[in-house]
Motif scaffolding. Structure first.
Motif, PDB file in Angstrom:
ATOM      1  N   GLU A  91       0.791  -1.262   0.094  1.00  0.00           N
ATOM      2  CA  GLU A  91      -0.164  -0.070   0.208  1.00  0.00           C
ATOM      3  C   GLU A  91       0.958   1.164   0.182  1.00  0.00           C
ATOM      4  OE1 GLU A  91      -1.883  -1.176   3.825  1.00  0.00           O
ATOM      5  OE2 GLU A  91      -3.706  -1.432   2.782  1.00  0.00           O
ATOM      6  N   LYS A  92       0.104   2.487   0.052  1.00  0.00           N
ATOM      7  CA  LYS A  92       1.003   3.853  -0.071  1.00  0.00           C
ATOM      8  C   LYS A  92       2.021   3.760   0.979  1.00  0.00           C
ATOM      9  CE  LYS A  92      -0.043   8.507   0.362  1.00  0.00           C
ATOM     10  NZ  LYS A  92      -1.050   9.561   0.326  1.00  0.00           N
ATOM     11  N   SER A  93       3.122   3.996   0.569  1.00  0.00           N
ATOM     12  CA  SER A  93       4.187   4.313   1.637  1.00  0.00           C
ATOM     13  C   SER A  93       5.129   3.023   1.616  1.00  0.00           C
ATOM     14  CB  SER A  93       4.237   5.159   2.581  1.00  0.00           C
ATOM     15  OG  SER A  93       3.530   4.215   3.709  1.00  0.00           O
ATOM     16  N   ASP A  94       4.735   1.947   1.443  1.00  0.00           N
ATOM     17  CA  ASP A  94       5.249   0.608   1.610  1.00  0.00           C
ATOM     18  C   ASP A  94       6.573   0.307   0.461  1.00  0.00           C
ATOM     19  OD1 ASP A  94       3.458   0.053   3.468  1.00  0.00           O
ATOM     20  OD2 ASP A  94       2.409  -1.534   2.173  1.00  0.00           O
ATOM     21  N   SER A  95       7.474  -0.440   0.901  1.00  0.00           N
ATOM     22  CA  SER A  95       8.538  -0.471  -0.196  1.00  0.00           C
ATOM     23  C   SER A  95       9.103  -1.880  -0.148  1.00  0.00           C
ATOM     24  CB  SER A  95       9.874   0.290   0.157  1.00  0.00           C
ATOM     25  OG  SER A  95       9.946   0.386   1.560  1.00  0.00           O
ATOM     26  N   ILE A  96       9.778  -2.517  -1.185  1.00  0.00           N
ATOM     27  CA  ILE A  96      10.078  -3.715  -1.261  1.00  0.00           C
ATOM     28  C   ILE A  96      11.549  -3.813  -2.111  1.00  0.00           C
ATOM     29  CG2 ILE A  96       8.605  -4.324  -3.432  1.00  0.00           C
ATOM     30  CD1 ILE A  96       8.273  -7.202  -1.952  1.00  0.00           C
ATOM     31  N   VAL A  97      12.305  -4.879  -1.754  1.00  0.00           N
ATOM     32  CA  VAL A  97      13.334  -5.131  -2.759  1.00  0.00           C
ATOM     33  C   VAL A  97      13.288  -6.662  -3.038  1.00  0.00           C
ATOM     34  CG1 VAL A  97      15.790  -5.150  -3.143  1.00  0.00           C
ATOM     35  CG2 VAL A  97      15.014  -3.286  -1.998  1.00  0.00           C
ATOM     36  N   ILE A  98      13.230  -7.008  -4.291  1.00  0.00           N
ATOM     37  CA  ILE A  98      13.335  -8.503  -4.807  1.00  0.00           C
ATOM     38  C   ILE A  98      14.290  -8.778  -5.050  1.00  0.00           C
ATOM     39  CG2 ILE A  98      11.669  -9.917  -6.587  1.00  0.00           C
ATOM     40  CD1 ILE A  98       9.614  -7.805  -6.468  1.00  0.00           C
ATOM     41  N   TYR A  99      15.130  -9.915  -4.728  1.00  0.00           N
ATOM     42  CA  TYR A  99      16.386 -10.254  -4.915  1.00  0.00           C
ATOM     43  C   TYR A  99      16.517 -11.289  -5.902  1.00  0.00           C
ATOM     44  CZ  TYR A  99      18.098  -7.210  -1.248  1.00  0.00           C
ATOM     45  OH  TYR A  99      18.276  -6.094  -0.622  1.00  0.00           O
ATOM     46  N   SER A 100      15.529 -12.305  -5.728  1.00  0.00           N
ATOM     47  CA  SER A 100      15.803 -13.621  -6.563  1.00  0.00           C
ATOM     48  C   SER A 100      14.348 -14.396  -6.576  1.00  0.00           C
ATOM     49  CB  SER A 100      16.763 -14.652  -6.039  1.00  0.00           C
ATOM     50  OG  SER A 100      16.105 -15.072  -4.767  1.00  0.00           O
ATOM     51  N   GLY A 101      14.239 -15.180  -7.557  1.00  0.00           N
ATOM     52  CA  GLY A 101      13.067 -15.995  -7.763  1.00  0.00           C
ATOM     53  C   GLY A 101      12.338 -15.043  -8.993  1.00  0.00           C
ATOM     54  N   GLY A 102      11.122 -15.577  -8.871  1.00  0.00           N
ATOM     55  CA  GLY A 102      10.036 -14.948  -9.847  1.00  0.00           C
ATOM     56  C   GLY A 102       9.165 -13.906  -9.246  1.00  0.00           C
ATOM     57  N   HIS A 103       8.414 -13.155  -9.960  1.00  0.00           N
ATOM     58  CA  HIS A 103       7.481 -12.378  -9.292  1.00  0.00           C
ATOM     59  C   HIS A 103       6.550 -11.932 -10.354  1.00  0.00           C
ATOM     60  CE1 HIS A 103      10.389  -9.593 -10.282  1.00  0.00           C
ATOM     61  NE2 HIS A 103       9.559  -8.556 -10.465  1.00  0.00           N
ATOM     62  N   GLY A 104       5.115 -11.732  -9.980  1.00  0.00           N
ATOM     63  CA  GLY A 104       4.240 -11.044 -10.682  1.00  0.00           C
ATOM     64  C   GLY A 104       3.489  -9.934  -9.920  1.00  0.00           C
TER      65      GLY A 104
END
Length: 130
Positions: A91-104
């Motif tokens: 949601e608004k103001s959330d953050s994420i770093v995706i390092y490996s694997g897959g994502h959609g």
């Protein structure tokens, strides 16, 4: 919060915007190829002027960071064998770093977000859809 696959390998780290701790908090180990930290500093705090020196680095993957400015975004995670791990809603103001694997990604409510990733980026070499 860390998201890992069934073997304990780091897939992603996300931070709810309303849960950012005070001061400076790096969520990654110094050995990660892409660093992720949060800041919640009081008025008047100063971060000394600095420069990041050139360093030769070997990067084997493409990490991706998302910062949600408005709306809701569902992120679904897969391991390196393309098997489902879990989903979260940012949601608004959330953050994420995706390092490996897959994502959609699926837009739940109209969503503005910023994406940051390492380059140079060659789409027909760096991305495989499944």
């Amino acid at each position: 919060m860390n998201i890992t696959d069934n073997n304990g390998n780091l897939i992603a780290i996300y931070q709810k915007g309303n849960e950012i701790e005070k001061e400076k908090n790096f969520l990654t180990d110094n050995s990660e190829e892409f660093q992720f930290g949060t800041f919640n500093l009081p008025k008047g705090e100063i971060i000394k002027n600095h420069i990041h020196e050139n360093q030769e680095r070997t990067i084997t993957g493409t990490s991706e960071a998302l910062v949600i400015l408005d709306g809701e975004l569902k992120v679904t995670f897969f391991d390196n064998k393309k098997e489902f791990i879990s989903s979260i809603i940012l949601e608004k103001s959330d953050s994420i770093v995706i390092y490996s694997g897959g994502h959609g990604l699926e837009v739940i409510n109209d969503c503005k977000f910023v994406e940051i990733k390492q380059g140079p980026y060659i789409e027909n070499k760096d991305k495989t859809h499944f």
